[in-house]
Scaffold this motif. Structure first.
Motif, PDB file in Angstrom:
ATOM      1  N   ALA A   6       0.773  -1.170  -0.062  1.00  0.00           N
ATOM      2  CA  ALA A   6       0.053  -0.220   0.054  1.00  0.00           C
ATOM      3  C   ALA A   6       0.814   1.310   0.015  1.00  0.00           C
ATOM      4  CB  ALA A   6      -0.863  -0.123   1.205  1.00  0.00           C
ATOM      5  N   GLN A   7       0.562   2.293  -0.908  1.00  0.00           N
ATOM      6  CA  GLN A   7       1.210   3.583  -1.046  1.00  0.00           C
ATOM      7  C   GLN A   7       0.496   4.473  -0.153  1.00  0.00           C
ATOM      8  OE1 GLN A   7       3.981   3.912  -2.684  1.00  0.00           O
ATOM      9  NE2 GLN A   7       4.287   1.761  -3.297  1.00  0.00           N
ATOM     10  N   ALA A   8       0.923   5.589   0.099  1.00  0.00           N
ATOM     11  CA  ALA A   8       0.490   6.715   0.776  1.00  0.00           C
ATOM     12  C   ALA A   8      -0.973   6.996  -0.351  1.00  0.00           C
ATOM     13  CB  ALA A   8       1.186   7.925   0.902  1.00  0.00           C
ATOM     14  N   GLY A   9      -2.122   7.202   0.680  1.00  0.00           N
ATOM     15  CA  GLY A   9      -3.237   7.637  -0.211  1.00  0.00           C
ATOM     16  C   GLY A   9      -4.020   6.497  -0.810  1.00  0.00           C
ATOM     17  N   SER A  10      -3.472   5.010  -0.691  1.00  0.00           N
ATOM     18  CA  SER A  10      -4.242   3.944  -0.910  1.00  0.00           C
ATOM     19  C   SER A  10      -5.141   3.432   0.071  1.00  0.00           C
ATOM     20  CB  SER A  10      -3.305   2.713  -1.535  1.00  0.00           C
ATOM     21  OG  SER A  10      -2.480   2.424  -0.627  1.00  0.00           O
ATOM     22  N   LYS A  11      -6.189   2.564  -0.126  1.00  0.00           N
ATOM     23  CA  LYS A  11      -6.897   2.081   0.870  1.00  0.00           C
ATOM     24  C   LYS A  11      -6.999   0.555   0.691  1.00  0.00           C
ATOM     25  CE  LYS A  11     -11.682   2.565   2.286  1.00  0.00           C
ATOM     26  NZ  LYS A  11     -12.968   3.292   1.870  1.00  0.00           N
ATOM     27  N   ILE A  12      -6.933  -0.064   1.813  1.00  0.00           N
ATOM     28  CA  ILE A  12      -6.948  -1.672   1.783  1.00  0.00           C
ATOM     29  C   ILE A  12      -8.386  -1.866   2.282  1.00  0.00           C
ATOM     30  CG2 ILE A  12      -6.101  -3.552   3.056  1.00  0.00           C
ATOM     31  CD1 ILE A  12      -3.662  -2.293   2.131  1.00  0.00           C
ATOM     32  N   ARG A 106     -11.508   1.021  -7.337  1.00  0.00           N
ATOM     33  CA  ARG A 106     -10.177   1.330  -7.767  1.00  0.00           C
ATOM     34  C   ARG A 106      -9.113   0.262  -7.271  1.00  0.00           C
ATOM     35  NH1 ARG A 106      -9.185   5.138 -10.780  1.00  0.00           N
ATOM     36  NH2 ARG A 106      -6.900   5.449 -10.293  1.00  0.00           N
ATOM     37  N   ILE A 107      -9.603  -1.145  -7.182  1.00  0.00           N
ATOM     38  CA  ILE A 107      -8.874  -2.179  -6.911  1.00  0.00           C
ATOM     39  C   ILE A 107      -7.732  -2.538  -7.650  1.00  0.00           C
ATOM     40  CG2 ILE A 107      -8.932  -4.577  -6.006  1.00  0.00           C
ATOM     41  CD1 ILE A 107     -10.216  -2.639  -4.094  1.00  0.00           C
ATOM     42  N   GLY A 108      -6.467  -2.396  -7.490  1.00  0.00           N
ATOM     43  CA  GLY A 108      -5.561  -2.707  -8.572  1.00  0.00           C
ATOM     44  C   GLY A 108      -4.629  -4.054  -8.055  1.00  0.00           C
ATOM     45  N   ASP A 109      -4.810  -4.535  -6.696  1.00  0.00           N
ATOM     46  CA  ASP A 109      -4.189  -5.662  -6.167  1.00  0.00           C
ATOM     47  C   ASP A 109      -4.892  -6.380  -5.698  1.00  0.00           C
ATOM     48  OD1 ASP A 109      -1.874  -7.214  -6.288  1.00  0.00           O
ATOM     49  OD2 ASP A 109      -1.312  -6.413  -4.357  1.00  0.00           O
ATOM     50  N   LEU A 127      -7.622  -6.717  -0.506  1.00  0.00           N
ATOM     51  CA  LEU A 127      -7.651  -5.813  -1.732  1.00  0.00           C
ATOM     52  C   LEU A 127      -7.216  -4.484  -1.681  1.00  0.00           C
ATOM     53  CD1 LEU A 127     -11.347  -6.973  -2.589  1.00  0.00           C
ATOM     54  CD2 LEU A 127      -9.531  -8.122  -3.127  1.00  0.00           C
ATOM     55  N   THR A 128      -6.391  -4.146  -2.551  1.00  0.00           N
ATOM     56  CA  THR A 128      -5.595  -2.669  -2.462  1.00  0.00           C
ATOM     57  C   THR A 128      -6.141  -1.815  -3.401  1.00  0.00           C
ATOM     58  OG1 THR A 128      -3.682  -3.874  -1.259  1.00  0.00           O
ATOM     59  CG2 THR A 128      -3.617  -1.637  -1.977  1.00  0.00           C
ATOM     60  N   ALA A 129      -6.573  -0.832  -2.958  1.00  0.00           N
ATOM     61  CA  ALA A 129      -7.004   0.200  -3.957  1.00  0.00           C
ATOM     62  C   ALA A 129      -5.789   1.457  -4.237  1.00  0.00           C
ATOM     63  CB  ALA A 129      -8.324   1.096  -3.543  1.00  0.00           C
ATOM     64  N   ALA A 130      -5.465   1.551  -5.154  1.00  0.00           N
ATOM     65  CA  ALA A 130      -4.522   2.672  -5.571  1.00  0.00           C
ATOM     66  C   ALA A 130      -4.849   3.990  -5.586  1.00  0.00           C
ATOM     67  CB  ALA A 130      -4.012   2.408  -7.117  1.00  0.00           C
TER      68      ALA A 130
END
Length: 148
Positions: A6-12, A106-109, A127-130
């Motif tokens: 997860a990057q800053a600003g992403s949601k799990i 915006r799930i990317g992973d 599930l990780t959203a970018a």
């Protein structure tokens, strides 16, 4: 094993479910058509050659429930499919309403872990959203699944 990506600003989004193997096996035995309503042809083919078929089905059932918990209600059973990579690692394939929900969030992973022991099967999904500025996000495939 899950890696933190997860990057800053992403949601799990996280979901977990545990399923009683014998209880699910009894329901499927009592309602033979139910398996085809819940599981895809690929999922049924995968478990067909397994010694512990009921455990593998229960783990896939738990995975579907875990995705429902992570993304929200309103999905159909077969919108969530557990497929295996060439190495045997389980992966999620979303279509229909589940793919639309993933695109909306915006799930990317997508990561999944399945296990079964002692008459129980468990699934854990992450599930990780970018963030909005991410160039790694690709929801076009999910959108195509929805419109196909």
């Amino acid at each position: 094993m899950f890696r933190a990506r997860a990057q800053a600003g992403s949601k799990i989004f996280v979901g977990v479910d545990i399923t009683d193997v014998e209880q699910l096996a009894a329901r499927l035995a009592g309602q033979p058509a139910l398996a085809e309503e819940i599981f895809s042809a690929r999922e049924l083919a995968y478990v067909a050659g397994r010694k512990r078929r009921a455990e593998h089905l229960a783990a896939r059932f738990a995975a579907k429930e875990a995705v429902f918990k992570a993304l929200g209600a309103g999905m159909r059973w077969r919108d969530v499919e557990v497929v295996n990579s060439a190495s045997g690692k389980p992966r999620l394939h979303l279509s229909g309403v589940a793919a639309a929900a993933a695109a909306r969030h915006r799930i990317g992973d997508m990561d999944i872990s399945l296990s079964h022991n002692g008459g129980m099967a468990i699934a854990f999904v992450v599930l990780t959203a970018a963030d909005a500025d991410s160039t790694e996000l690709d929801t076009a495939a999910a959108a195509e699944e929805v419109t196909a």
